[in-house]
Design a protein around this motif. Structure first.
Motif, PDB file in Angstrom:
ATOM      1  N   SER A  75       0.829  -1.197   0.000  1.00  0.00           N
ATOM      2  CA  SER A  75       0.000   0.000   0.000  1.00  0.00           C
ATOM      3  C   SER A  75       0.871   1.258   0.000  1.00  0.00           C
ATOM      4  O   SER A  75       0.628   2.194  -0.772  1.00  0.00           O
ATOM      5  N   LEU A  76       1.882   1.268   0.826  1.00  0.00           N
ATOM      6  CA  LEU A  76       2.801   2.410   0.895  1.00  0.00           C
ATOM      7  C   LEU A  76       3.484   2.643  -0.445  1.00  0.00           C
ATOM      8  O   LEU A  76       3.510   3.758  -0.967  1.00  0.00           O
ATOM      9  N   VAL A  77       4.021   1.580  -1.035  1.00  0.00           N
ATOM     10  CA  VAL A  77       4.753   1.678  -2.300  1.00  0.00           C
ATOM     11  C   VAL A  77       3.823   2.087  -3.442  1.00  0.00           C
ATOM     12  O   VAL A  77       4.173   2.946  -4.261  1.00  0.00           O
ATOM     13  N   ILE A  78       2.644   1.484  -3.494  1.00  0.00           N
ATOM     14  CA  ILE A  78       1.695   1.818  -4.564  1.00  0.00           C
ATOM     15  C   ILE A  78       1.265   3.271  -4.458  1.00  0.00           C
ATOM     16  O   ILE A  78       1.252   4.012  -5.451  1.00  0.00           O
ATOM     17  N   ARG A  79       0.913   3.712  -3.252  1.00  0.00           N
ATOM     18  CA  ARG A  79       0.480   5.099  -3.064  1.00  0.00           C
ATOM     19  C   ARG A  79       1.592   6.087  -3.431  1.00  0.00           C
ATOM     20  O   ARG A  79       1.343   7.091  -4.106  1.00  0.00           O
ATOM     21  N   LYS A  80       2.795   5.810  -3.003  1.00  0.00           N
ATOM     22  CA  LYS A  80       3.930   6.682  -3.320  1.00  0.00           C
ATOM     23  C   LYS A  80       4.141   6.745  -4.834  1.00  0.00           C
ATOM     24  O   LYS A  80       4.327   7.825  -5.396  1.00  0.00           O
ATOM     25  N   GLY A  81       4.092   5.597  -5.489  1.00  0.00           N
ATOM     26  CA  GLY A  81       4.245   5.566  -6.938  1.00  0.00           C
ATOM     27  C   GLY A  81       3.129   6.301  -7.645  1.00  0.00           C
ATOM     28  O   GLY A  81       3.351   7.015  -8.633  1.00  0.00           O
ATOM     29  N   GLN A  82       1.907   6.143  -7.155  1.00  0.00           N
ATOM     30  CA  GLN A  82       0.770   6.807  -7.781  1.00  0.00           C
ATOM     31  C   GLN A  82       0.838   8.328  -7.631  1.00  0.00           C
ATOM     32  O   GLN A  82       0.474   9.055  -8.551  1.00  0.00           O
ATOM     33  N   LEU A  83       1.305   8.807  -6.489  1.00  0.00           N
ATOM     34  CA  LEU A  83       1.444  10.255  -6.314  1.00  0.00           C
ATOM     35  C   LEU A  83       2.486  10.809  -7.274  1.00  0.00           C
ATOM     36  O   LEU A  83       2.295  11.883  -7.868  1.00  0.00           O
ATOM     37  N   ALA A  84       3.582  10.083  -7.475  1.00  0.00           N
ATOM     38  CA  ALA A  84       4.590  10.507  -8.446  1.00  0.00           C
ATOM     39  C   ALA A  84       4.021  10.454  -9.862  1.00  0.00           C
ATOM     40  O   ALA A  84       4.264  11.352 -10.679  1.00  0.00           O
ATOM     41  N   LEU A  85       3.260   9.422 -10.158  1.00  0.00           N
ATOM     42  CA  LEU A  85       2.632   9.292 -11.473  1.00  0.00           C
ATOM     43  C   LEU A  85       1.652  10.445 -11.707  1.00  0.00           C
ATOM     44  O   LEU A  85       1.614  11.027 -12.798  1.00  0.00           O
ATOM     45  N   ALA A  86       0.877  10.793 -10.691  1.00  0.00           N
ATOM     46  CA  ALA A  86      -0.095  11.884 -10.820  1.00  0.00           C
ATOM     47  C   ALA A  86       0.586  13.187 -11.225  1.00  0.00           C
ATOM     48  O   ALA A  86       0.001  13.997 -11.953  1.00  0.00           O
ATOM     49  N   ASP A  87       1.829  13.379 -10.791  1.00  0.00           N
ATOM     50  CA  ASP A  87       2.545  14.612 -11.119  1.00  0.00           C
ATOM     51  C   ASP A  87       2.904  14.711 -12.599  1.00  0.00           C
ATOM     52  O   ASP A  87       3.128  15.808 -13.098  1.00  0.00           O
ATOM     53  N   CYS A  88       2.969  13.589 -13.299  1.00  0.00           N
ATOM     54  CA  CYS A  88       3.312  13.660 -14.724  1.00  0.00           C
ATOM     55  C   CYS A  88       2.086  13.549 -15.629  1.00  0.00           C
ATOM     56  O   CYS A  88       2.212  13.652 -16.846  1.00  0.00           O
ATOM     57  N   LEU A  89       0.922  13.345 -15.052  1.00  0.00           N
ATOM     58  CA  LEU A  89      -0.312  13.244 -15.834  1.00  0.00           C
ATOM     59  C   LEU A  89      -1.025  14.590 -15.823  1.00  0.00           C
ATOM     60  O   LEU A  89      -1.432  15.072 -14.763  1.00  0.00           O
ATOM     61  N   THR A  90      -1.153  15.187 -16.992  1.00  0.00           N
ATOM     62  CA  THR A  90      -1.754  16.518 -17.082  1.00  0.00           C
ATOM     63  C   THR A  90      -3.150  16.509 -17.686  1.00  0.00           C
ATOM     64  O   THR A  90      -3.840  17.526 -17.629  1.00  0.00           O
ATOM     65  N   ASN A  91      -3.588  15.394 -18.238  1.00  0.00           N
ATOM     66  CA  ASN A  91      -4.922  15.304 -18.831  1.00  0.00           C
ATOM     67  C   ASN A  91      -5.958  15.283 -17.709  1.00  0.00           C
ATOM     68  O   ASN A  91      -5.990  14.364 -16.900  1.00  0.00           O
ATOM     69  N   GLN A  92      -6.803  16.287 -17.672  1.00  0.00           N
ATOM     70  CA  GLN A  92      -7.803  16.430 -16.602  1.00  0.00           C
ATOM     71  C   GLN A  92      -8.912  15.383 -16.693  1.00  0.00           C
ATOM     72  O   GLN A  92      -9.690  15.224 -15.767  1.00  0.00           O
ATOM     73  N   THR A 114       7.297   5.055 -17.072  1.00  0.00           N
ATOM     74  CA  THR A 114       5.920   5.250 -17.506  1.00  0.00           C
ATOM     75  C   THR A 114       5.678   6.722 -17.845  1.00  0.00           C
ATOM     76  O   THR A 114       5.076   7.032 -18.880  1.00  0.00           O
ATOM     77  N   CYS A 115       6.144   7.611 -16.986  1.00  0.00           N
ATOM     78  CA  CYS A 115       5.946   9.041 -17.236  1.00  0.00           C
ATOM     79  C   CYS A 115       6.602   9.487 -18.550  1.00  0.00           C
ATOM     80  O   CYS A 115       6.073  10.359 -19.239  1.00  0.00           O
ATOM     81  N   ALA A 116       7.719   8.877 -18.896  1.00  0.00           N
ATOM     82  CA  ALA A 116       8.431   9.236 -20.125  1.00  0.00           C
ATOM     83  C   ALA A 116       7.916   8.480 -21.354  1.00  0.00           C
ATOM     84  O   ALA A 116       8.408   8.690 -22.459  1.00  0.00           O
ATOM     85  N   SER A 117       6.910   7.629 -21.178  1.00  0.00           N
ATOM     86  CA  SER A 117       6.442   6.767 -22.266  1.00  0.00           C
ATOM     87  C   SER A 117       5.627   7.531 -23.305  1.00  0.00           C
ATOM     88  O   SER A 117       5.037   8.571 -23.036  1.00  0.00           O
ATOM     89  N   ARG A 118       5.578   6.952 -24.490  1.00  0.00           N
ATOM     90  CA  ARG A 118       4.734   7.464 -25.566  1.00  0.00           C
ATOM     91  C   ARG A 118       3.270   7.433 -25.129  1.00  0.00           C
ATOM     92  O   ARG A 118       2.493   8.339 -25.445  1.00  0.00           O
ATOM     93  N   ALA A 119       2.896   6.402 -24.364  1.00  0.00           N
ATOM     94  CA  ALA A 119       1.508   6.270 -23.909  1.00  0.00           C
ATOM     95  C   ALA A 119       1.086   7.486 -23.088  1.00  0.00           C
ATOM     96  O   ALA A 119       0.039   8.089 -23.349  1.00  0.00           O
ATOM     97  N   VAL A 120       1.887   7.867 -22.108  1.00  0.00           N
ATOM     98  CA  VAL A 120       1.541   9.021 -21.268  1.00  0.00           C
ATOM     99  C   VAL A 120       1.565  10.298 -22.095  1.00  0.00           C
ATOM    100  O   VAL A 120       0.694  11.168 -21.927  1.00  0.00           O
ATOM    101  N   GLY A 121       2.507  10.430 -23.016  1.00  0.00           N
ATOM    102  CA  GLY A 121       2.530  11.609 -23.881  1.00  0.00           C
ATOM    103  C   GLY A 121       1.240  11.753 -24.668  1.00  0.00           C
ATOM    104  O   GLY A 121       0.676  12.852 -24.766  1.00  0.00           O
ATOM    105  N   LEU A 122       0.763  10.649 -25.217  1.00  0.00           N
ATOM    106  CA  LEU A 122      -0.491  10.677 -25.983  1.00  0.00           C
ATOM    107  C   LEU A 122      -1.690  10.967 -25.082  1.00  0.00           C
ATOM    108  O   LEU A 122      -2.566  11.770 -25.442  1.00  0.00           O
ATOM    109  N   ILE A 123      -1.738  10.328 -23.932  1.00  0.00           N
ATOM    110  CA  ILE A 123      -2.850  10.554 -22.995  1.00  0.00           C
ATOM    111  C   ILE A 123      -2.869  12.010 -22.546  1.00  0.00           C
ATOM    112  O   ILE A 123      -3.924  12.654 -22.522  1.00  0.00           O
TER     113      ILE A 123
END
Length: 175
Positions: A75-92, A114-123
């Protein structure tokens, strides 16, 4: 509202139950003994994919982790990773399923990858369907991505199970 704002408002959940179940499908359940992950060249791994790169505690091959310790650290690791992921996701417009799919990807390949991926860039550019598809496929639509491991000799090998996971993430992402 930003993704962090959606998380704070409860519209997007961290470590959601569906995400934990999804990770269990791919990372296994009942992995209470630290083992050397063969796909990761012997990287010590326990629980649902916890490694020395994510766990705040040392991992020693052969050590036993209780179910309670696994759940707490996961839970700790997933939450920490998700908060970092949220910082690179700009699509509202990102919803829970898309966030969970990207979270699974990040849990497996690293949040920075993941943040540097083509997938996140497109999203982030508003191309949700195309970005979700990019979790599993190259731009040509037929070449798998994120489904290879490199052995000690530097040779890349396709791993069908990793591609199955990528396809499942792509399906979850677009739901």
């Amino acid at each position: 509202m930003s993704l962090r704002g959606k998380i704070g408002a409860g519209a997007i959940a961290l470590a959601s139950t569906p995400l934990i179940l999804f990770l269990g499908t791919w990372e296994g359940t009942g992995q209470n003994i630290v083992y050397g992950d063969k796909l990761a060249r012997g990287l010590p791994t326990v629980c649902k994919g916890l490694t020395e790169h994510t766990s705040p505690y040392p991992l020693v091959i052969g050590d036993f982790w209780s179910d309670a310790r696994c759940a707490e650290v996961e839970s700790l690791v997933i939450r920490k990773g998700q908060l970092a992921l949220a910082d690179c996701l700009t699509n509202q417009q990102i919803g829970q399923n898309t966030f969970d799919a990207l979270s699974s990807h990040a849990h497996n390949v690293g949040t920075s990858n993941t943040c540097a991926s083509r997938a996140v860039g497109l999203i982030n550019a508003g191309h949700l369907a195309e970005g979700c598809k990019a979790l599993a496929w190259a731009p040509n639509g037929t070449t798998p991505v994120w489904a290879y491991v490199t052995d000690a000799a530097g040779q890349k090998h396709f791993v069908p199970g990793l591609h199955s996971r990528r396809r499942a993430e792509a399906r979850l992402c677009i739901q």
